[in-house]
Write a protein that holds these residues in place. Structure first.
Motif, PDB file in Angstrom:
ATOM      1  N   SER A 106      17.017  65.831  44.797  1.00 25.57           N
ATOM      2  CA  SER A 106      17.733  66.921  45.465  1.00 25.57           C
ATOM      3  C   SER A 106      16.933  67.585  46.580  1.00 25.57           C
ATOM      4  O   SER A 106      17.431  68.491  47.245  1.00 25.57           O
ATOM      5  CB  SER A 106      18.123  67.986  44.438  1.00 25.57           C
ATOM      6  OG  SER A 106      16.956  68.599  43.904  1.00 25.57           O
ATOM      7  N   SER A 108      15.314  68.628  50.045  1.00 22.85           N
ATOM      8  CA  SER A 108      15.780  68.546  51.431  1.00 22.85           C
ATOM      9  C   SER A 108      14.914  67.582  52.248  1.00 22.85           C
ATOM     10  O   SER A 108      15.409  66.900  53.145  1.00 22.85           O
ATOM     11  CB  SER A 108      15.771  69.933  52.084  1.00 22.85           C
ATOM     12  OG  SER A 108      14.482  70.511  52.035  1.00 22.85           O
ATOM     13  N   LEU A 111      15.950  64.082  51.332  1.00 22.22           N
ATOM     14  CA  LEU A 111      17.240  63.782  51.960  1.00 22.22           C
ATOM     15  C   LEU A 111      17.061  63.450  53.444  1.00 22.22           C
ATOM     16  O   LEU A 111      17.732  62.572  53.982  1.00 22.22           O
ATOM     17  CB  LEU A 111      18.191  64.957  51.790  1.00 22.22           C
ATOM     18  CG  LEU A 111      19.666  64.689  52.102  1.00 22.22           C
ATOM     19  CD1 LEU A 111      20.212  63.586  51.216  1.00 22.22           C
ATOM     20  CD2 LEU A 111      20.489  65.952  51.944  1.00 22.22           C
ATOM     21  N   ASN A 127      21.912  64.177  44.957  1.00 22.07           N
ATOM     22  CA  ASN A 127      21.956  65.234  45.966  1.00 22.07           C
ATOM     23  C   ASN A 127      23.336  65.282  46.613  1.00 22.07           C
ATOM     24  O   ASN A 127      23.696  64.412  47.398  1.00 22.07           O
ATOM     25  CB  ASN A 127      20.879  64.968  47.026  1.00 22.07           C
ATOM     26  CG  ASN A 127      20.608  66.184  47.896  1.00 22.07           C
ATOM     27  OD1 ASN A 127      21.508  66.957  48.191  1.00 22.07           O
ATOM     28  ND2 ASN A 127      19.374  66.336  48.325  1.00 22.07           N
ATOM     29  N   GLY A 128      24.105  66.314  46.279  1.00 18.40           N
ATOM     30  CA  GLY A 128      25.463  66.427  46.808  1.00 18.40           C
ATOM     31  C   GLY A 128      25.516  66.574  48.314  1.00 18.40           C
ATOM     32  O   GLY A 128      26.533  66.252  48.942  1.00 18.40           O
ATOM     33  N   LYS A 129      24.424  67.054  48.929  1.00 16.67           N
ATOM     34  CA  LYS A 129      24.386  67.225  50.379  1.00 16.67           C
ATOM     35  C   LYS A 129      24.311  65.889  51.116  1.00 16.67           C
ATOM     36  O   LYS A 129      24.474  65.851  52.333  1.00 16.67           O
ATOM     37  CB  LYS A 129      23.201  68.101  50.768  1.00 16.67           C
ATOM     38  CG  LYS A 129      23.292  69.525  50.231  1.00 16.67           C
ATOM     39  CD  LYS A 129      22.063  70.338  50.607  1.00 16.67           C
ATOM     40  CE  LYS A 129      22.131  71.741  50.031  1.00 16.67           C
ATOM     41  NZ  LYS A 129      20.908  72.521  50.331  1.00 16.67           N
ATOM     42  N   SER A 132      27.032  64.914  53.651  1.00 21.78           N
ATOM     43  CA  SER A 132      27.269  65.651  54.893  1.00 21.78           C
ATOM     44  C   SER A 132      26.203  65.416  55.961  1.00 21.78           C
ATOM     45  O   SER A 132      26.223  66.081  56.995  1.00 21.78           O
ATOM     46  CB  SER A 132      27.347  67.157  54.594  1.00 21.78           C
ATOM     47  OG  SER A 132      26.136  67.615  54.014  1.00 21.78           O
ATOM     48  N   ILE A 133      25.279  64.491  55.739  1.00 15.99           N
ATOM     49  CA  ILE A 133      24.238  64.248  56.736  1.00 15.99           C
ATOM     50  C   ILE A 133      24.421  62.870  57.359  1.00 15.99           C
ATOM     51  O   ILE A 133      24.948  61.945  56.740  1.00 15.99           O
ATOM     52  CB  ILE A 133      22.828  64.372  56.132  1.00 15.99           C
ATOM     53  CG1 ILE A 133      22.572  63.231  55.130  1.00 15.99           C
ATOM     54  CG2 ILE A 133      22.617  65.716  55.475  1.00 15.99           C
ATOM     55  CD1 ILE A 133      21.115  63.088  54.792  1.00 15.99           C
ATOM     56  N   LYS A 152      21.338  74.308  44.534  1.00 13.56           N
ATOM     57  CA  LYS A 152      20.822  73.197  45.343  1.00 13.56           C
ATOM     58  C   LYS A 152      21.869  72.113  45.587  1.00 13.56           C
ATOM     59  O   LYS A 152      21.581  71.106  46.220  1.00 13.56           O
ATOM     60  CB  LYS A 152      19.586  72.598  44.668  1.00 13.56           C
ATOM     61  CG  LYS A 152      18.429  73.574  44.580  1.00 13.56           C
ATOM     62  CD  LYS A 152      17.187  72.923  44.029  1.00 13.56           C
ATOM     63  CE  LYS A 152      16.578  71.955  45.030  1.00 13.56           C
ATOM     64  NZ  LYS A 152      15.298  71.401  44.544  1.00 13.56           N
ATOM     65  N   GLN A 153      23.075  72.310  45.060  1.00  9.89           N
ATOM     66  CA  GLN A 153      24.134  71.320  45.171  1.00  9.89           C
ATOM     67  C   GLN A 153      23.663  69.958  44.659  1.00  9.89           C
ATOM     68  O   GLN A 153      23.933  68.915  45.246  1.00  9.89           O
ATOM     69  CB  GLN A 153      24.635  71.216  46.622  1.00  9.89           C
ATOM     70  CG  GLN A 153      25.295  72.491  47.120  1.00  9.89           C
ATOM     71  CD  GLN A 153      25.827  72.373  48.516  1.00  9.89           C
ATOM     72  OE1 GLN A 153      26.251  71.299  48.941  1.00  9.89           O
ATOM     73  NE2 GLN A 153      25.796  73.468  49.269  1.00  9.89           N
ATOM     74  N   SER A 154      22.931  70.014  43.559  1.00  9.63           N
ATOM     75  CA  SER A 154      22.453  68.778  42.932  1.00  9.63           C
ATOM     76  C   SER A 154      23.241  68.504  41.667  1.00  9.63           C
ATOM     77  O   SER A 154      23.860  69.408  41.094  1.00  9.63           O
ATOM     78  CB  SER A 154      20.966  68.896  42.596  1.00  9.63           C
ATOM     79  OG  SER A 154      20.727  69.994  41.723  1.00  9.63           O
TER      80      SER A 154
END
Length: 258
Positions: A106, A108, A111, A127-129, A132-133, A152-154
């Motif tokens: 998770s 950053s 990621l 990692n839910g983000k 979006s990358i 942390k949107q994990s």
């Protein structure tokens, strides 16, 4: 825009000064002291946490002892932080070879490494983000699913762990809250088991990415001991003595220049 950035910097400097004098702070108290919303304070504390300066708890944060280094008045700017994270992420991505199956947690910085992988690879992450990358179209992305840890949107919990247990990775990239001669640690207890199973299910390079202030630092939840780690990628601000102690334990340390 410059005025807005200046206001944020000054507030964060005052917040760090308060933490240096008092050791910890509650979000609600900080909101009143600095006349901003609790959400703004939480964002400041999240930024400090990502820099390895504080350890967050429910409703507040505690300053990590010695996290500010030899110059306690120095507070890294967001721009400096971003340059360091990008340099670390690119170095980690350069270790990924065509055909690799890669676990990413998770973090950053981890990621950002995914964004910089150039070879064809499969990435499995909690990692839910990651959705979006931007990423190389040759990257096959798999999300584990699981209970969502909102801050942390994990994705954590038994379901996420069971997915990792069914996969064998050739490499993994793990971001941490701290690393020292005892091992890697985190401030988020919900992520301990997930991060550990990633390391255990990886048969190749197990890469830790951590900005300089996190090297030599220990948080309250131990994720794994050093024998499970093969590489540390950090920046030139890492404590030299801490780096030497890690190298003496057999860790290959790569220090990047921003």
């Amino acid at each position: 825009m410059k005025s807005s950035i200046g206001i944020v910097t000054k507030r964060q400097e005052k917040l760090i000064q308060y933490l240096k004098e008092n050791g910890s702070i509650q979000v609600d108290d900080a909101s009143k002291i600095f006349s901003v919303s609790p959400l703004t304070i939480r964002r400041d504390l999240q930024s400090f946490e990502e820099r390895g300066l504080v350890e967050r708890f429910y409703g507040g944060a505690t300053l990590i002892q010695d996290a500010l280094g030899e110059d306690p008045t120095y507070l890294p700017t967001n721009e400096e932080l971003d340059h360091k994270k990008i340099a670390i992420a690119k170095a980690a991505a350069s270790l990924i070879e065509a055909g690799d199956t890669v676990f990413i947690n998770s973090s950053s910085t981890a990621l950002l490494a995914m964004s910089n992988i150039e070879n064809r690879a499969t990435v499995i992450t909690n990692n839910g983000k990651a959705l979006s990358i931007p990423k190389n179209p040759n990257i096959d992305l798999i999300l584990t699913g699981g209970e969502v840890y909102e801050r942390k949107q994990s994705m954590v919990g038994d379901y996420a762990i069971s997915i990792f247990n069914k996969i064998s990775a050739t490499k993994c990239i793990i971001g941490v809250s701290g690393i020292n001669e005892r091992g890697i640690t985190t401030s988020v207890i919900q992520e301990v088991a997930v991060n550990r199973v990633m390391l255990e299910r990886c048969k190749g390079q197990r890469i830790i990415v951590a900005q300089g202030p996190k090297v030599g630092i220990e948080h309250n939840f131990l994720t794994a001991e050093l024998p499970l780690i093969t590489h540390l990628i950090t920046d030139s601000s890492a404590n030299p003595d801490a780096v030497k102690r890690l190298e003496a334990k057999g860790i290959k340390v790569i220090q990047v220049e921003e």
